[in-house]
Design a protein around this motif. Structure first.
Motif, short mmCIF file in Angstrom:
data_model
loop_
_atom_site.label_atom_id
_atom_site.label_comp_id
_atom_site.label_asym_id
_atom_site.label_seq_id
_atom_site.Cartn_x
_atom_site.Cartn_y
_atom_site.Cartn_z
N UNK A 1 9.84 34.46 -13.75
CA UNK A 1 10.56 34.72 -12.51
C UNK A 1 12.04 34.91 -12.82
N UNK A 2 12.59 36.04 -12.40
CA UNK A 2 14.01 36.31 -12.60
C UNK A 2 14.78 36.18 -11.30
N UNK A 3 14.44 35.16 -10.54
CA UNK A 3 15.05 34.92 -9.23
C UNK A 3 15.81 33.60 -9.27
N UNK A 4 17.08 33.62 -8.91
CA UNK A 4 17.92 32.42 -9.01
C UNK A 4 17.60 31.39 -7.95
N UNK B 1 4.67 40.40 -25.64
CA UNK B 1 5.11 41.15 -24.46
C UNK B 1 5.20 40.20 -23.27
N UNK B 2 6.29 40.28 -22.54
CA UNK B 2 6.48 39.45 -21.34
C UNK B 2 6.98 40.33 -20.21
N UNK B 3 6.84 39.82 -18.99
CA UNK B 3 7.38 40.49 -17.81
C UNK B 3 8.39 39.57 -17.14
N UNK B 4 9.55 40.10 -16.82
CA UNK B 4 10.50 39.41 -15.95
C UNK B 4 10.44 40.11 -14.60
N UNK B 5 10.22 39.35 -13.54
CA UNK B 5 10.17 39.91 -12.20
C UNK B 5 11.15 39.18 -11.30
N UNK B 6 12.08 39.92 -10.71
CA UNK B 6 13.06 39.30 -9.82
C UNK B 6 14.23 40.22 -9.61
#
Length: 296
Positions: free
Chosen positions: A32-35, A89-94
């Motif tokens: 999660x790329x959400x602060x 491989x990774x995913x950042x979502x945010x």
């Protein structure tokens, strides 16, 4: 060294669904790329994915800090890189641009951890007064990157300036990323996006957002983030519920504009127009482009 897919975009554009479908296809985990999503109890207002919505995909950096606690960009950088480094491989979502950039680029943070009591010295200052004070200390502040109403970040900027006697940019940024990444920025026609944002806020209200914020308020926790900070005047009897809801919608729309500006100007992003009625087409388009990127 791990590669990173980044799925970003404004609220209500379809980030969660698309990132999960990509994670299923490429067999990887989501960061999660959400602060805001890092905080416990900030659920509805942050639009963090529920366990059901996560569809069995491992999600990281959600609900890891008590509400009212402290979590910095440097904390995110460290945690995100640990996950990236142990996966191919990774995913950042945010949508928090600085979080994403700090993880992918060689940021070196020099300032000490946030002092939770620092803001008390400026309690009497309005957001506008606090921002003017910041500008008097650092005239190079970019309003697109640091909005006057983001009180938490304005206070942090002041704290850094006072500690290091230098600009808010108390770290060195090198131009070269340390990871190979692919950013998919999700967008849609502005009128359609704004209508979806308005609908999303209405759904949040109907899902119990007022009770969620009131519970935090009663415990002396006042998150300075959209969807939460707007309720303080309402709880204090200084604004109506209707005007509070409209303020959340307006601030969310403004945030969407700032997010798009950030990813257009700060990072090498690939823009995708999302048709929510045929979102599978967007997913397939992104998959195809990522497959090509992975083969390079």
């Amino acid at each position: 060294m791990g590669k990173v897919i980044v799925v970003v975009g404004p609220t209500a554009v379809g980030k969660t669904k698309i990132s999960i479908e990509l994670a299923k296809y490429f067999s990887c985990e989501i960061i999660s790329g959400d602060s805001v999503a890092v905080y416990k109890r900030l659920d509805i207002g942050s639009a963090k994915p529920t366990i059901s919505e996560q569809s069995g995909i491992k999600h990281h950096l959600i609900d890891i800090i008590d509400a009212g606690g402290s979590y910095s960009v440097a904390d995110f950088q460290k945690a995100a890189r640990e996950i990236i480094d142990r996966n191919e491989l990774s995913i950042i979502c945010g949508g928090t641009g600085l979080y994403v950039q700090s993880a992918l680029y060689n940021y070196e943070f020099n300032a000490s951890a946030r002092n939770l009591d620092y803001g008390k010295k400026y309690e009497a200052y309005s957001n506008e007064e606090l921002y003017k004070l910041l500008l008097s200390k650092d005239s190079n502040i970019d309003k697109e990157k640091l909005h006057p109403n983001n009180r938490k970040r304005v206070l942090r900027a002041l704290e850094v300036i006072e500690e290091l006697d230098t600009s808010i940019h108390s770290f060195d940024k090198k131009n070269e990323p340390i990871y190979d990444y692919y950013i998919a920025y999700l967008s849609m026609p502005r009128e359609e996006l704004y209508e979806r944002i308005n609908q999303r806020v209405d759904v949040m209200i109907n899902s119990g957002l007022i009770d969620e914020v009131k519970s935090l308020y009663d415990d002396g926790i006042y998150p300075h983030t959209i969807g939460y900070q707007e309720f303080i005047p309402y709880f204090n009897g200084d604004s109506s519920l209707e005007s509070t809801i409209e303020e959340i919608k307006k601030n969310t729309r403004h945030l969407a504009k700032r997010q798009e500006t950030w990813f257009r100007n700060q990072m090498d992003s690939h823009f995708y127009n999302v048709d929510v009625k045929c979102i599978e087409n967007t997913i397939e388009e992104i998959k195809t482009d990522i497959i090509g990127w992975l083969k390079k």
